[in-house]
Design a protein around this motif. Structure first.
Motif, PDB file in Angstrom:
ATOM      1  N   ASN A 199      96.868 -22.523  83.937  1.00  0.00           N
ATOM      2  CA  ASN A 199      95.597 -23.255  83.941  1.00  0.00           C
ATOM      3  C   ASN A 199      95.830 -24.760  83.960  1.00  0.00           C
ATOM      4  N   GLN A 200      96.853 -25.216  83.258  1.00  0.00           N
ATOM      5  CA  GLN A 200      97.172 -26.637  83.233  1.00  0.00           C
ATOM      6  C   GLN A 200      97.564 -27.132  84.631  1.00  0.00           C
ATOM      7  N   LEU A 201      98.201 -26.248  85.400  1.00  0.00           N
ATOM      8  CA  LEU A 201      98.624 -26.599  86.753  1.00  0.00           C
ATOM      9  C   LEU A 201      97.579 -26.231  87.810  1.00  0.00           C
ATOM     10  N   GLY A 202      96.477 -25.606  87.380  1.00  0.00           N
ATOM     11  CA  GLY A 202      95.414 -25.240  88.301  1.00  0.00           C
ATOM     12  C   GLY A 202      95.781 -24.133  89.267  1.00  0.00           C
ATOM     13  N   LEU A 203      96.584 -23.160  88.805  1.00  0.00           N
ATOM     14  CA  LEU A 203      97.040 -22.086  89.681  1.00  0.00           C
ATOM     15  C   LEU A 203      95.992 -20.981  89.785  1.00  0.00           C
ATOM     16  N   ASN A 204      95.921 -20.369  90.959  1.00  0.00           N
ATOM     17  CA  ASN A 204      95.006 -19.262  91.224  1.00  0.00           C
ATOM     18  C   ASN A 204      95.802 -17.980  91.457  1.00  0.00           C
ATOM     19  N   ASN A 258     103.422 -34.707  85.613  1.00  0.00           N
ATOM     20  CA  ASN A 258     102.190 -35.334  85.133  1.00  0.00           C
ATOM     21  C   ASN A 258     101.316 -34.339  84.375  1.00  0.00           C
ATOM     22  N   LYS A 259     101.102 -33.176  84.962  1.00  0.00           N
ATOM     23  CA  LYS A 259     100.209 -32.195  84.354  1.00  0.00           C
ATOM     24  C   LYS A 259     100.768 -31.633  83.040  1.00  0.00           C
ATOM     25  N   MET A 260     102.099 -31.496  82.967  1.00  0.00           N
ATOM     26  CA  MET A 260     102.718 -30.924  81.774  1.00  0.00           C
ATOM     27  C   MET A 260     103.138 -31.998  80.768  1.00  0.00           C
ATOM     28  N   ASN A 261     102.804 -33.253  81.067  1.00  0.00           N
ATOM     29  CA  ASN A 261     103.019 -34.349  80.124  1.00  0.00           C
ATOM     30  C   ASN A 261     104.446 -34.363  79.584  1.00  0.00           C
ATOM     31  N   ALA A 299     112.894 -25.717  87.723  1.00  0.00           N
ATOM     32  CA  ALA A 299     112.406 -26.938  87.075  1.00  0.00           C
ATOM     33  C   ALA A 299     112.373 -26.735  85.568  1.00  0.00           C
ATOM     34  N   ASP A 300     113.257 -27.443  84.866  1.00  0.00           N
ATOM     35  CA  ASP A 300     113.326 -27.396  83.395  1.00  0.00           C
ATOM     36  C   ASP A 300     112.529 -28.581  82.861  1.00  0.00           C
ATOM     37  N   ILE A 301     111.361 -28.291  82.282  1.00  0.00           N
ATOM     38  CA  ILE A 301     110.473 -29.363  81.818  1.00  0.00           C
ATOM     39  C   ILE A 301     110.618 -29.634  80.326  1.00  0.00           C
ATOM     40  N   GLY A 302     111.459 -28.866  79.634  1.00  0.00           N
ATOM     41  CA  GLY A 302     111.624 -29.034  78.189  1.00  0.00           C
ATOM     42  C   GLY A 302     110.903 -27.934  77.423  1.00  0.00           C
ATOM     43  N   HIS A 303     111.520 -27.451  76.347  1.00  0.00           N
ATOM     44  CA  HIS A 303     110.974 -26.336  75.575  1.00  0.00           C
ATOM     45  C   HIS A 303     109.616 -26.702  74.952  1.00  0.00           C
ATOM     46  N   TYR A 304     109.620 -27.781  74.190  1.00  0.00           N
ATOM     47  CA  TYR A 304     108.371 -28.213  73.538  1.00  0.00           C
ATOM     48  C   TYR A 304     107.284 -28.477  74.567  1.00  0.00           C
ATOM     49  N   GLU A 305     107.666 -29.166  75.655  1.00  0.00           N
ATOM     50  CA  GLU A 305     106.685 -29.546  76.667  1.00  0.00           C
ATOM     51  C   GLU A 305     106.042 -28.323  77.318  1.00  0.00           C
ATOM     52  N   SER A 306     106.803 -27.249  77.470  1.00  0.00           N
ATOM     53  CA  SER A 306     106.260 -26.046  78.120  1.00  0.00           C
ATOM     54  C   SER A 306     105.266 -25.303  77.233  1.00  0.00           C
ATOM     55  N   GLU A 307     105.335 -25.551  75.909  1.00  0.00           N
ATOM     56  CA  GLU A 307     104.488 -24.815  74.970  1.00  0.00           C
ATOM     57  C   GLU A 307     103.507 -25.709  74.221  1.00  0.00           C
ATOM     58  N   GLN A 308     103.488 -26.987  74.525  1.00  0.00           N
ATOM     59  CA  GLN A 308     102.742 -27.959  73.724  1.00  0.00           C
ATOM     60  C   GLN A 308     101.235 -27.727  73.714  1.00  0.00           C
ATOM     61  N   PHE A 309     100.686 -27.140  74.761  1.00  0.00           N
ATOM     62  CA  PHE A 309      99.237 -26.950  74.832  1.00  0.00           C
ATOM     63  C   PHE A 309      98.781 -25.683  74.093  1.00  0.00           C
ATOM     64  N   THR A 310      99.756 -24.924  73.601  1.00  0.00           N
ATOM     65  CA  THR A 310      99.436 -23.661  72.927  1.00  0.00           C
ATOM     66  C   THR A 310      98.617 -23.880  71.665  1.00  0.00           C
ATOM     67  N   LYS A 311      98.965 -24.910  70.888  1.00  0.00           N
ATOM     68  CA  LYS A 311      98.276 -25.086  69.608  1.00  0.00           C
ATOM     69  C   LYS A 311      96.817 -25.502  69.808  1.00  0.00           C
ATOM     70  N   SER A 312      96.526 -26.300  70.834  1.00  0.00           N
ATOM     71  CA  SER A 312      95.124 -26.651  71.115  1.00  0.00           C
ATOM     72  C   SER A 312      94.339 -25.414  71.532  1.00  0.00           C
TER      73      SER A 312
END
Length: 371
Positions: free
Chosen positions: A115-120, A261-264, A323-336
């Protein structure tokens, strides 16, 4: 509202039965019957998080990662894990972890990334096997409809987009009760033949206890004959990772910048950029090197994940971009996501606990820093 009420709501979202075997999910610290004064949601439970819970009068921490992963043989405060557990116990704070149960949920971690990446056209990347079970039982023909209905009401007979699914065969059943029996139909000591219906229904494995309870409470016989088998079918609604498609194709370099950008995230470690457009993207939050072959098989142009090692990048073999974006970065939106979910579910369930008592932690628990 007690801690168990919150756990029940989280279980509806991500049943713990689907967590990975190596994981340690569930209530790790505290009393499930304790009344909840407030809920603090975090990605990791550190000492600073426990302090934040104390400051906000929250006696339940809902954490994505489990603070207790391996067995603890002592509690002396020597490690950060021990210190967290000691402080939580001292202040009567319960800690619940959802981790890979949410990884494997259809609306979980990887759906959040999509959803963060706008995938269908999203699909599970690696569906779980062994999560579908089948019940077969035998019931007097005149009771078959009521038993089917009761089983359907607790979730049995759901297959994909269909509900109330069953297979039924009419036949004759025989039984001979001994002197200690008390048959509902027939007489003990006499062979009885009954017109029966064999009913078969499938169900998700986390429903087994309620399915069996319903069977025993609804079935008329003193002794209920039944079989439960685990099916090898993969479950398209439960599993780890997801694959989806961008609205429009992008060149690979632009797509990596888009993902950054999308995954901050401050940086992306990636394999060789390929000279072909990107349309299909596979995602797997957290450590995802094990999903490289599955991502290739899905036809994905990029796999977005974390914790890739040096030699993992060689396995791209010019067929996919890793593409390795970082562990925390890949899961950061989970808590919200969990705060929004609990705010909706719990305020409807228990209005006495206002949405303001479900708090998003303000502390970044990312242990990785960039220069």
């Amino acid at each position: 509202m007690i801690v168990q009420d919150v756990i029940n709501q989280l279980h509806d979202l991500a049943p713990l039965a689907y967590a990975e075997d190596f994981d340690n999910v569930g209530l790790l610290v505290g009393d499930k019957n304790q009344e909840v004064t407030g809920i603090l949601v975090t990605l990791d439970t550190l000492e600073s998080i426990v302090d934040e819970a104390i400051d906000n009068d929250c006696n339940l921490i809902v954490s994505f990662h489990p603070i207790i992963f391996k067995g603890l043989k002592k509690l002396t405060g020597k490690t950060y894990v021990e210190r967290v557990v000691i402080k939580a116990i001292q202040h009567n704070i319960a800690i619940f972890s959802i981790h890979t149960a949410l990884d494997n949920a259809i609306q979980g971690v990887n759906d959040i990334i999509c959803n963060q990446l706008g995938l269908n056209n999203k699909k599970i990347l690696i569906p779980q096997s062994g999560t579908i079970k089948k019940l077969q039982t035998y019931v007097p023909k005149e009771h078959a409809e009521s038993l089917r209905k009761a089983l359907f009401e607790v979730g049995a007979g759901s297959i994909g987009n269909y509900e109330s699914c069953s297979f039924n065969i009419d036949g004759e059943g025989t039984y001979l009760g001994n002197e200690n029996s008390n048959p509902v139909i027939g007489e003990k000591g006499k062979l009885h033949t009954e017109n029966e219906t064999a009913i078969s229904v499938t169900f998700h494995k986390h429903l087994e206890s309620i399915v069996l309870k319903t069977l025993f409470n609804t079935h008329p016989y003193e002794e209920v004959a039944y079989e439960i088998t685990t099916l090898e079918n993969t479950n398209q609604h439960i599993g780890i990772g997801m694959v989806g498609e961008l609205e429009t194709k992008m060149d690979a370099k632009s797509c990596l910048k888009f993902i950054k950008n999308k995954m901050n995230t401050e940086c992306i470690r990636h394999s060789e950029i390929l000279d072909k457009p990107v349309k299909k993207i596979a995602v797997l939050g957290g450590s995802g090197s094990f999903a490289i072959n599955a991502a290739k098989a899905s036809g994905a142009d990029i796999l977005v994940t974390a914790d890739l090692k040096y030699h993992d990048f060689f396995t791209a073999e010019k067929s996919i971009i890793l593409a390795d974006i970082g562990h925390y970065e890949s899961e950061q939106f989970t808590k919200s996501f969990l705060v929004d979910y609990l705010s909706e579910k719990i305020t409807n369930f228990a209005p006495a606990l206002p949405a303001g008592r479900i708090i998003l932690s303000k502390i970044s628990t990312n242990p990785v820093k960039y220069l």
